[in-house]
Design an enzyme around this catalytic site. Sequence first.
Site, PDB file in Angstrom:
ATOM      1  N   ASP A   8      -7.716   3.108   3.237  1.00  0.00           N
ATOM      2  CA  ASP A   8      -7.494   1.756   2.708  1.00  0.00           C
ATOM      3  C   ASP A   8      -7.065   0.869   3.874  1.00  0.00           C
ATOM      4  O   ASP A   8      -6.763   1.353   4.971  1.00  0.00           O
ATOM      5  CB  ASP A   8      -6.384   1.789   1.636  1.00  0.00           C
ATOM      6  CG  ASP A   8      -6.111   0.408   1.046  1.00  0.00           C
ATOM      7  OD1 ASP A   8      -7.077  -0.329   0.768  1.00  0.00           O
ATOM      8  OD2 ASP A   8      -4.930   0.040   0.874  1.00  0.00           O
ATOM      9  N   SER A   9      -7.006  -0.424   3.617  1.00  0.00           N
ATOM     10  CA  SER A   9      -6.520  -1.352   4.637  1.00  0.00           C
ATOM     11  C   SER A   9      -5.044  -1.113   4.934  1.00  0.00           C
ATOM     12  O   SER A   9      -4.540  -1.570   5.953  1.00  0.00           O
ATOM     13  CB  SER A   9      -6.695  -2.786   4.136  1.00  0.00           C
ATOM     14  OG  SER A   9      -5.930  -2.967   2.962  1.00  0.00           O
ATOM     15  N   CYS A  71     -10.204   1.454  -1.670  1.00  0.00           N
ATOM     16  CA  CYS A  71     -10.039   0.021  -1.469  1.00  0.00           C
ATOM     17  C   CYS A  71     -11.199  -0.663  -2.190  1.00  0.00           C
ATOM     18  O   CYS A  71     -12.366  -0.400  -1.873  1.00  0.00           O
ATOM     19  CB  CYS A  71     -10.083  -0.248   0.030  1.00  0.00           C
ATOM     20  SG  CYS A  71     -10.085  -1.981   0.499  1.00  0.00           S
ATOM     21  N   GLU A 150       2.675  -4.698   1.662  1.00  0.00           N
ATOM     22  CA  GLU A 150       2.701  -3.980   2.950  1.00  0.00           C
ATOM     23  C   GLU A 150       4.088  -4.050   3.586  1.00  0.00           C
ATOM     24  O   GLU A 150       4.506  -3.142   4.297  1.00  0.00           O
ATOM     25  CB  GLU A 150       1.678  -4.589   3.924  1.00  0.00           C
ATOM     26  CG  GLU A 150       0.225  -4.284   3.583  1.00  0.00           C
ATOM     27  CD  GLU A 150      -0.150  -2.827   3.789  1.00  0.00           C
ATOM     28  OE1 GLU A 150       0.231  -2.250   4.811  1.00  0.00           O
ATOM     29  OE2 GLU A 150      -0.811  -2.261   2.898  1.00  0.00           O
ATOM     30  N   CYS A 182      -7.347  -4.240  -7.260  1.00  0.00           N
ATOM     31  CA  CYS A 182      -7.041  -3.964  -5.856  1.00  0.00           C
ATOM     32  C   CYS A 182      -6.070  -2.792  -5.899  1.00  0.00           C
ATOM     33  O   CYS A 182      -5.151  -2.774  -6.736  1.00  0.00           O
ATOM     34  CB  CYS A 182      -6.388  -5.201  -5.231  1.00  0.00           C
ATOM     35  SG  CYS A 182      -5.603  -4.904  -3.629  1.00  0.00           S
ATOM     36  N   HIS A 184      -3.697  -1.997  -4.163  1.00  0.00           N
ATOM     37  CA  HIS A 184      -2.292  -2.341  -3.911  1.00  0.00           C
ATOM     38  C   HIS A 184      -1.573  -2.743  -5.210  1.00  0.00           C
ATOM     39  O   HIS A 184      -0.358  -2.626  -5.300  1.00  0.00           O
ATOM     40  CB  HIS A 184      -2.186  -3.531  -2.939  1.00  0.00           C
ATOM     41  CG  HIS A 184      -2.365  -3.184  -1.498  1.00  0.00           C
ATOM     42  ND1 HIS A 184      -3.595  -2.903  -0.947  1.00  0.00           N
ATOM     43  CD2 HIS A 184      -1.460  -3.081  -0.484  1.00  0.00           C
ATOM     44  CE1 HIS A 184      -3.430  -2.667   0.360  1.00  0.00           C
ATOM     45  NE2 HIS A 184      -2.163  -2.762   0.654  1.00  0.00           N
TER      46      HIS A 184
HETATM   47  N1  DGL Z   1      -6.271  -2.392  -1.296  1.00  0.00           N
HETATM   48  C1  DGL Z   1      -7.457  -3.109  -1.073  1.00  0.00           C
HETATM   49  C2  DGL Z   1      -8.289  -3.331  -2.301  1.00  0.00           C
HETATM   50  O1  DGL Z   1      -8.270  -2.495  -3.173  1.00  0.00           O
HETATM   51  C3  DGL Z   1      -7.498  -4.205  -0.055  1.00  0.00           C
HETATM   52  C4  DGL Z   1      -6.417  -5.174   0.010  1.00  0.00           C
HETATM   53  C5  DGL Z   1      -6.543  -6.031   1.249  1.00  0.00           C
HETATM   54  O2  DGL Z   1      -6.433  -5.462   2.329  1.00  0.00           O
HETATM   55  O3  DGL Z   1      -6.755  -7.234   1.104  1.00  0.00           O
HETATM   56  O4  DGL Z   1      -8.990  -4.306  -2.413  1.00  0.00           O
END
Ligand code: DGL
Length: 269
Positions: A8-9, A71, A150, A182, A184
Amino acid sequence: MALIGVFDSGVGGLSILDEALRQLPEHDYIYLADSINAPYGEKSSEWIAARSMELCQYLAAKGCDAIIVACNTATAQAIAHIRTVLIHIPIIGVEPGIKPAAMQSTNGVVGVLATEATLQSDKFNALLATLPSEYQFIKQAGAGLVPLIEAGQANSDTVLELLAKHLEPIQDAGADTLVLGCTHYPFLRKAIRKLLGDTINLIDTSDAVVRQLKRKLEAQGKMLGDGRHGSISFLSSKDSETLSKMAQELIQSDLSLHRIESELVSHFR
Ligand code: DGL
Protein backbone atom coordinates in the site's frame (compact mmCIF):
# COMPACT_ATOMS: atom_id res chain seq x y z
CA MET A 1 2.51 -22.56 3.23
CA ALA A 2 3.03 -19.46 1.14
CA LEU A 3 4.79 -16.11 1.15
CA ILE A 4 2.28 -13.32 0.59
CA GLY A 5 3.25 -9.79 -0.45
CA VAL A 6 0.93 -6.98 0.61
CA PHE A 7 1.55 -3.41 -0.47
CA ASP A 8 0.00 0.00 0.00
CA SER A 9 1.05 3.64 -0.12
CA GLY A 10 1.36 3.46 3.67
CA VAL A 11 -0.44 1.95 6.65
CA GLY A 12 -3.85 1.53 4.95
CA GLY A 13 -3.13 -2.00 3.74
CA LEU A 14 -2.66 -3.03 7.37
CA SER A 15 -6.47 -3.31 7.46
CA ILE A 16 -6.16 -6.05 4.81
CA LEU A 17 -3.14 -7.66 6.48
CA ASP A 18 -5.10 -7.79 9.75
CA GLU A 19 -7.91 -9.74 8.08
CA ALA A 20 -5.35 -12.01 6.37
CA LEU A 21 -3.72 -12.76 9.75
CA ARG A 22 -7.16 -13.57 11.17
CA GLN A 23 -8.09 -15.98 8.37
CA LEU A 24 -4.66 -17.28 7.28
CA PRO A 25 -2.22 -16.88 10.20
CA GLU A 26 0.07 -19.72 9.13
CA HIS A 27 1.49 -17.99 6.04
CA ASP A 28 4.51 -15.68 5.88
CA TYR A 29 3.85 -12.07 4.96
CA ILE A 30 5.85 -9.16 3.59
CA TYR A 31 4.06 -5.86 4.18
CA LEU A 32 5.51 -3.11 2.00
CA ALA A 33 4.53 0.49 2.78
CA ASP A 34 5.57 3.16 0.29
CA SER A 35 5.15 5.79 3.01
CA ILE A 36 7.68 8.15 1.50
CA ASN A 37 5.20 8.66 -1.34
CA ALA A 38 1.90 8.62 0.59
CA PRO A 39 -0.69 9.75 -0.29
CA TYR A 40 -1.11 8.18 -3.73
CA GLY A 41 -4.68 9.43 -4.08
CA GLU A 42 -3.77 12.84 -5.44
CA LYS A 43 -1.00 11.67 -7.81
CA SER A 44 -1.27 11.12 -11.58
CA SER A 45 -2.45 7.79 -13.03
CA GLU A 46 0.88 7.37 -14.83
CA TRP A 47 2.89 7.84 -11.66
CA ILE A 48 0.70 5.43 -9.64
CA ALA A 49 0.85 2.80 -12.39
CA ALA A 50 4.65 2.95 -12.73
CA ARG A 51 5.33 2.96 -8.99
CA SER A 52 2.87 0.12 -8.27
CA MET A 53 4.50 -1.96 -11.00
CA GLU A 54 7.94 -1.35 -9.47
CA LEU A 55 6.74 -2.40 -6.00
CA CYS A 56 5.05 -5.56 -7.29
CA GLN A 57 8.18 -6.52 -9.20
CA TYR A 58 10.16 -6.08 -5.99
CA LEU A 59 7.75 -8.38 -4.12
CA ALA A 60 7.86 -10.92 -6.95
CA ALA A 61 11.69 -10.90 -6.81
CA LYS A 62 11.44 -11.62 -3.06
CA GLY A 63 9.67 -14.87 -3.99
CA CYS A 64 6.06 -13.99 -3.14
CA ASP A 65 3.54 -16.68 -4.13
CA ALA A 66 0.75 -14.10 -4.28
CA ILE A 67 0.56 -10.32 -4.06
CA ILE A 68 -2.27 -8.24 -2.62
CA VAL A 69 -2.44 -4.72 -4.00
CA ALA A 70 -3.93 -3.53 -0.69
CA CYS A 71 -4.75 -0.11 -2.08
CA ASN A 72 -7.92 0.85 -3.97
CA THR A 73 -6.05 3.64 -5.75
CA ALA A 74 -3.25 1.40 -7.06
CA THR A 75 -5.75 -1.33 -7.97
CA ALA A 76 -7.79 1.16 -10.01
CA GLN A 77 -4.79 2.64 -11.79
CA ALA A 78 -2.33 -0.22 -12.12
CA ILE A 79 -3.58 -3.76 -11.58
CA ALA A 80 -4.52 -4.53 -15.19
CA HIS A 81 -0.98 -3.79 -16.36
CA ILE A 82 0.67 -5.57 -13.41
CA ARG A 83 -1.29 -8.74 -14.27
CA THR A 84 -0.03 -8.66 -17.86
CA VAL A 85 3.60 -8.53 -16.63
CA LEU A 86 3.58 -10.82 -13.57
CA ILE A 87 1.59 -13.56 -15.25
CA HIS A 88 2.63 -16.42 -12.95
CA ILE A 89 1.67 -14.80 -9.64
CA PRO A 90 -1.91 -14.23 -8.50
CA ILE A 91 -2.34 -10.46 -8.08
CA ILE A 92 -5.32 -9.68 -5.87
CA GLY A 93 -6.74 -6.18 -5.84
CA VAL A 94 -9.07 -4.13 -3.66
CA GLU A 95 -12.09 -2.28 -5.03
CA PRO A 96 -14.69 -0.10 -3.28
CA GLY A 97 -17.53 -2.44 -2.28
CA ILE A 98 -20.27 -0.63 -4.16
CA LYS A 99 -21.99 -3.88 -5.24
CA PRO A 100 -22.41 -5.34 -1.74
CA ALA A 101 -23.35 -1.84 -0.56
CA ALA A 102 -26.14 -1.58 -3.13
CA MET A 103 -27.40 -5.04 -2.17
CA GLN A 104 -27.45 -4.19 1.52
CA SER A 105 -28.90 -0.68 1.26
CA THR A 106 -32.60 -0.45 2.05
CA ASN A 107 -33.22 3.08 0.75
CA GLY A 108 -30.89 2.84 -2.28
CA VAL A 109 -28.73 5.80 -1.18
CA VAL A 110 -25.08 4.84 -0.79
CA GLY A 111 -22.12 7.04 0.15
CA VAL A 112 -18.71 6.24 -1.34
CA LEU A 113 -15.68 7.69 0.42
CA ALA A 114 -12.51 7.07 -1.60
CA THR A 115 -9.48 8.90 -2.97
CA GLU A 116 -9.79 11.31 -5.88
CA ALA A 117 -7.71 8.97 -8.10
CA THR A 118 -10.02 6.02 -7.36
CA LEU A 119 -13.21 8.00 -8.01
CA GLN A 120 -11.82 9.40 -11.28
CA SER A 121 -10.55 6.02 -12.55
CA ASP A 122 -12.05 4.18 -15.52
CA LYS A 123 -12.08 0.96 -13.48
CA PHE A 124 -14.26 2.44 -10.73
CA ASN A 125 -16.59 4.16 -13.19
CA ALA A 126 -16.96 0.97 -15.22
CA LEU A 127 -17.95 -0.88 -12.03
CA LEU A 128 -20.42 1.86 -11.16
CA ALA A 129 -21.98 1.60 -14.63
CA THR A 130 -22.84 -2.08 -14.02
CA LEU A 131 -25.23 -1.17 -11.21
CA PRO A 132 -28.92 -0.35 -11.77
CA SER A 133 -29.58 3.36 -12.17
CA GLU A 134 -32.16 3.48 -9.37
CA TYR A 135 -29.33 3.48 -6.85
CA GLN A 136 -27.97 6.86 -5.85
CA PHE A 137 -24.22 6.91 -5.16
CA ILE A 138 -22.86 9.98 -3.37
CA LYS A 139 -19.17 10.03 -4.24
CA GLN A 140 -16.83 11.93 -1.98
CA ALA A 141 -13.05 12.24 -2.13
CA GLY A 142 -11.50 12.02 1.33
CA ALA A 143 -8.82 14.67 0.64
CA GLY A 144 -6.44 15.14 3.55
CA LEU A 145 -7.50 12.08 5.55
CA VAL A 146 -4.65 9.71 4.54
CA PRO A 147 -1.79 11.98 5.73
CA LEU A 148 -3.53 12.33 9.11
CA ILE A 149 -3.95 8.55 9.45
CA GLU A 150 -0.30 8.13 8.41
CA ALA A 151 0.61 10.54 11.21
CA GLY A 152 -1.21 8.36 13.76
CA GLN A 153 -4.09 10.83 14.18
CA ALA A 154 -7.03 8.66 13.16
CA ASN A 155 -8.93 9.54 16.33
CA SER A 156 -7.92 13.20 16.58
CA ASP A 157 -10.18 16.26 16.57
CA THR A 158 -8.55 17.36 13.30
CA VAL A 159 -9.70 14.13 11.64
CA LEU A 160 -13.19 14.51 13.13
CA GLU A 161 -13.48 18.04 11.75
CA LEU A 162 -12.27 17.12 8.27
CA LEU A 163 -14.35 13.95 8.17
CA ALA A 164 -17.46 15.89 9.22
CA LYS A 165 -17.01 18.11 6.14
CA HIS A 166 -16.47 15.14 3.80
CA LEU A 167 -19.44 13.23 5.20
CA GLU A 168 -21.88 16.14 5.08
CA PRO A 169 -23.15 15.55 1.50
CA ILE A 170 -23.51 11.84 2.23
CA GLN A 171 -25.45 12.55 5.40
CA ASP A 172 -27.60 15.20 3.69
CA ALA A 173 -28.57 12.73 0.97
CA GLY A 174 -29.78 10.31 3.67
CA ALA A 175 -27.40 7.45 2.84
CA ASP A 176 -28.02 4.32 4.93
CA THR A 177 -24.79 2.67 3.72
CA LEU A 178 -21.25 3.99 3.41
CA VAL A 179 -18.51 2.35 1.37
CA LEU A 180 -15.01 2.70 2.84
CA GLY A 181 -13.32 2.88 -0.56
CA CYS A 182 -9.74 3.30 0.67
CA THR A 183 -7.90 0.78 2.82
CA HIS A 184 -6.90 3.55 5.23
CA TYR A 185 -10.53 4.34 6.08
CA PRO A 186 -11.40 1.26 8.19
CA PHE A 187 -9.13 2.92 10.77
CA LEU A 188 -11.67 5.79 10.86
CA ARG A 189 -14.57 3.56 11.93
CA LYS A 190 -14.69 5.04 15.42
CA ALA A 191 -14.63 8.62 14.10
CA ILE A 192 -17.28 7.82 11.47
CA ARG A 193 -19.53 6.21 14.08
CA LYS A 194 -19.11 9.29 16.27
CA LEU A 195 -20.31 11.49 13.41
CA LEU A 196 -22.93 9.29 11.73
CA GLY A 197 -24.12 7.08 14.58
CA ASP A 198 -24.49 3.33 14.86
CA THR A 199 -27.17 2.72 12.29
CA ILE A 200 -25.28 3.48 9.07
CA ASN A 201 -23.94 0.30 7.46
CA LEU A 202 -20.17 0.52 6.83
CA ILE A 203 -18.80 -1.58 3.96
CA ASP A 204 -15.19 -2.60 3.63
CA THR A 205 -14.02 -5.44 1.46
CA SER A 206 -11.11 -6.92 3.41
CA ASP A 207 -12.98 -10.16 4.14
CA ALA A 208 -13.79 -10.68 0.44
CA VAL A 209 -10.18 -9.87 -0.54
CA VAL A 210 -8.76 -12.45 1.86
CA ARG A 211 -11.29 -15.08 0.76
CA GLN A 212 -10.11 -14.48 -2.81
CA LEU A 213 -6.48 -14.90 -1.66
CA LYS A 214 -7.45 -18.19 0.00
CA ARG A 215 -9.07 -19.46 -3.22
CA LYS A 216 -5.92 -18.59 -5.21
CA LEU A 217 -3.64 -20.33 -2.69
CA GLU A 218 -5.91 -23.40 -2.65
CA ALA A 219 -5.69 -23.56 -6.45
CA GLN A 220 -1.87 -23.52 -6.15
CA GLY A 221 -1.90 -26.20 -3.42
CA LYS A 222 -0.30 -23.75 -1.00
CA MET A 223 -2.80 -23.97 1.85
CA LEU A 224 -1.14 -26.71 3.89
CA GLY A 225 0.27 -25.21 7.08
CA ASP A 226 1.83 -26.89 10.12
CA GLY A 227 -0.40 -25.03 12.57
CA ARG A 228 2.27 -22.52 13.52
CA HIS A 229 1.98 -18.75 13.00
CA GLY A 230 4.07 -17.40 10.14
CA SER A 231 6.45 -14.44 10.02
CA ILE A 232 5.74 -10.82 9.07
CA SER A 233 8.34 -8.47 7.55
CA PHE A 234 7.40 -4.82 7.68
CA LEU A 235 9.21 -2.96 4.90
CA SER A 236 8.96 0.78 4.49
CA SER A 237 10.38 3.23 1.97
CA LYS A 238 10.41 5.85 4.74
CA ASP A 239 10.72 4.56 8.31
CA SER A 240 10.35 0.89 9.19
CA GLU A 241 10.36 1.47 12.97
CA THR A 242 7.37 3.79 12.74
CA LEU A 243 5.60 1.33 10.44
CA SER A 244 6.17 -1.49 12.91
CA LYS A 245 4.93 0.64 15.79
CA MET A 246 1.81 1.69 13.88
CA ALA A 247 1.14 -1.92 12.94
CA GLN A 248 1.14 -2.84 16.65
CA GLU A 249 -1.42 -0.08 17.27
CA LEU A 250 -3.68 -0.57 14.26
CA ILE A 251 -3.73 -4.37 13.89
CA GLN A 252 -6.17 -6.21 16.17
CA SER A 253 -4.63 -9.67 15.66
CA ASP A 254 -2.02 -10.77 18.21
CA LEU A 255 1.27 -9.91 16.51
CA SER A 256 3.30 -11.50 19.31
CA LEU A 257 2.35 -14.89 17.86
CA HIS A 258 4.33 -14.07 14.70
CA ARG A 259 8.05 -13.60 14.08
CA ILE A 260 8.36 -9.90 13.23
CA GLU A 261 11.08 -8.13 11.28
CA SER A 262 11.28 -4.62 9.93
CA GLU A 263 13.50 -3.08 7.29
CA LEU A 264 13.97 0.21 5.48
CA VAL A 265 14.04 -0.33 1.73
CA SER A 266 16.02 2.73 0.76
CA HIS A 267 16.76 1.69 -2.80
CA PHE A 268 13.23 2.80 -3.72
CA ARG A 269 13.92 6.42 -2.85
N1 DGL B 1 -4.87 3.19 0.95
C1 DGL B 1 -4.99 3.59 -0.39
C2 DGL B 1 -6.32 3.27 -1.02
O1 DGL B 1 -6.90 2.28 -0.65
C3 DGL B 1 -4.34 4.86 -0.86
C4 DGL B 1 -4.44 6.06 -0.06
C5 DGL B 1 -3.52 7.14 -0.60
O2 DGL B 1 -2.32 6.91 -0.56
O3 DGL B 1 -4.03 8.16 -1.05
O4 DGL B 1 -6.78 3.96 -1.89
